[in-house]
Write an enzyme that holds these catalytic residues in place. Structure first.
Site, PDB file in Angstrom:
ATOM      1  N   ALA A  96       0.854  -1.376  -0.189  1.00 54.45           N
ATOM      2  CA  ALA A  96       0.155   0.089   0.214  1.00 54.45           C
ATOM      3  C   ALA A  96       0.543   1.205  -0.301  1.00 54.45           C
ATOM      4  O   ALA A  96       0.468   2.326   0.231  1.00 54.45           O
ATOM      5  CB  ALA A  96      -0.840   0.075   1.080  1.00 54.45           C
ATOM      6  N   ASP A 140      12.659   3.877   3.220  1.00 55.09           N
ATOM      7  CA  ASP A 140      11.306   3.333   4.144  1.00 55.09           C
ATOM      8  C   ASP A 140      12.422   2.320   5.598  1.00 55.09           C
ATOM      9  O   ASP A 140      12.392   1.972   6.589  1.00 55.09           O
ATOM     10  CB  ASP A 140      11.311   2.030   3.071  1.00 55.09           C
ATOM     11  CG  ASP A 140      10.492   1.916   1.907  1.00 55.09           C
ATOM     12  OD1 ASP A 140      10.117   3.456   2.055  1.00 55.09           O
ATOM     13  OD2 ASP A 140       9.677   1.928   2.011  1.00 55.09           O
TER      14      ASP A 140
HETATM   15  O1  PMV Z   1       5.575   2.312  -1.762  1.00 52.65           O
HETATM   16  P1  PMV Z   1       6.943   2.169  -1.026  1.00 52.65           P
HETATM   17  O2  PMV Z   1       6.707   1.778   0.136  1.00 52.65           O
HETATM   18  O3  PMV Z   1       7.423   0.926  -1.465  1.00 52.65           O
HETATM   19  O4  PMV Z   1       7.682   3.145  -1.708  1.00 52.65           O
HETATM   20  C1  PMV Z   1       8.724   3.141  -2.664  1.00 52.65           C
HETATM   21  C2  PMV Z   1       9.195   4.380  -2.754  1.00 52.65           C
HETATM   22  C3  PMV Z   1       9.969   5.005  -4.044  1.00 52.65           C
HETATM   23  O5  PMV Z   1      10.632   5.980  -3.911  1.00 52.65           O
HETATM   24  C4  PMV Z   1       9.098   4.649  -5.285  1.00 52.65           C
HETATM   25  C5  PMV Z   1      11.325   4.118  -4.527  1.00 52.65           C
HETATM   26  C6  PMV Z   1      12.130   4.056  -3.300  1.00 52.65           C
HETATM   27  O6  PMV Z   1      13.233   2.958  -2.479  1.00 52.65           O
HETATM   28  O7  PMV Z   1      12.059   4.955  -2.729  1.00 52.65           O
END
Ligand code: PMV
Length: 301
Positions: A96, A140
């Site tokens: 999500a 993350d």
């Molecule tokens: O969708 P998520 O929680 O995996 O976040 C991804 C964030 C991006 O900038 C699209 C990819 C990244 O590795 O930073």
């Protein structure tokens, strides 16, 4: 004979307030940890290691194919752990855009290598996370580990911001998506569209810088404007979908100062900044059959 002692550890999710995707290209992002978590419990076994996350419908062993099994193999290899059964509970929604794969990998890293340092946990979790993401920026895992609200660049890592927790509405589209697919889609556009996508990514860098200033000075109206500008840029680079655009419009009509998709897009979640009107925005989203909740950006994991 392996010991039967179980160990457990947790890690939390994150919300990107501004700068997803552009962060992959070296620009800053603004993000914070949230208090939705993943808890992994490891029990030594004989035979193949396995990973079970009933809340996310994941049930794999090291013999299986696919990202969760590859991540499991990478995590076992990086920790040098003996065969183990990993039972994972989660109140963090998966796929999500809320950092579920990073939280999973960090919880497992902490669980399998309890004596490792923070830097080692980050590297181990990063090895698992790389199986879920194409070119992960590392934001993350870093935020899940450090908590709080921070700006982040790939080169400089997290820079904590000394600001109060920020209540946000999260609306779940119910559309699952893969971060890897979305990141690869943006990379293809960057390579093919004669600079249009690169230009919008650069614009996002400026929007994030303005957003960091707005948050730091407590100017939530300006922060909301940055969020809406960021959503339009994300739409222009091809990672929004009609459902997310409609959810953003609903949140704005219900009184939000700004709203946008968060995370990789293609589905997943939107966030809305609506100080004092969070419940109205939640209700407006729920009226359209979307799940919504209020969380506080900056909660520690
Ligand atoms: O969708 P998520 O929680 O995996 O976040 C991804 C964030 C991006 O900038 C699209 C990819 C990244 O590795 O930073």
């Amino acid at each position: 004979m392996p010991s039967s002692r179980a160990t457990s550890a947790s890690a939390g999710g994150k919300i990107i307030l501004l700068g997803e995707h552009s962060v992959v290209y070296g620009h800053p992002a603004l993000a914070g940890a949230i208090d939705k978590t993943v808890t992994a419990c490891s029990t030594p076994i004989e035979g193949d290691s396995s990973l079970s996350v009933p809340a996310w419908d994941i049930e794999v062993s090291t013999r299986d194919e696919g990202a969760p099994a590859q991540a499991l193999r990478a995590l076992i290899e990086a920790t040098g752990a003996q065969p183990t059964r990993l039972d994972v509970t989660a109140d963090l929604p998966c796929a999500a855009g809320l950092g579920s794969s990073a939280a999973l990998c960090l919880a497992v890293a902490r669980c399998l290598a309890p004596g490792a340092s923070d830097a080692e946990h980050r590297d181990i979790a990063g090895a698992g996370e790389a199986q879920f993401h194409h070119r992960p920026s590392g934001i993350d895992v870093a935020l899940s580990q450090q908590g709080g609200i921070a700006s982040y660049t790939v080169d400089g890592g997290l820079v904590p911001l000394d600001v109060p927790g920020l209540p946000l509405v999260v609306g779940l589209s119910g559309v699952c998506r893969s971060t890897a697919t979305q990141v690869a889609r943006v990379a293809a556009r960057v390579a093919d569209d004669g600079g249009l996508t690169s230009g919008r990514i650069k614009d996002m860098g400026g929007i994030v810088t303005a957003g960091i200033d707005a948050l730091s000075s407590g100017d939530l109206d300006a922060l909301g404007v940055c969020m809406s500008q960021c959503h339009r840029a994300l739409r222009d680079i091809g990672v929004s979908i009609a459902t997310l655009d409609a959810m953003v419009a609903t949140a704005m009509e219900a009184g939000a100062l700004g709203a946008k998709l968060t995370g990789a897009g293609g589905g997943g979640a939107i966030i809305a900044l609506a100080p004092g009107r969070e419940q109205q925005v939640c209700a407006a989203l729920e009226e359209q059959d979307f799940q919504a909740f209020v969380t506080t950006l900056g909660a520690n994991s």
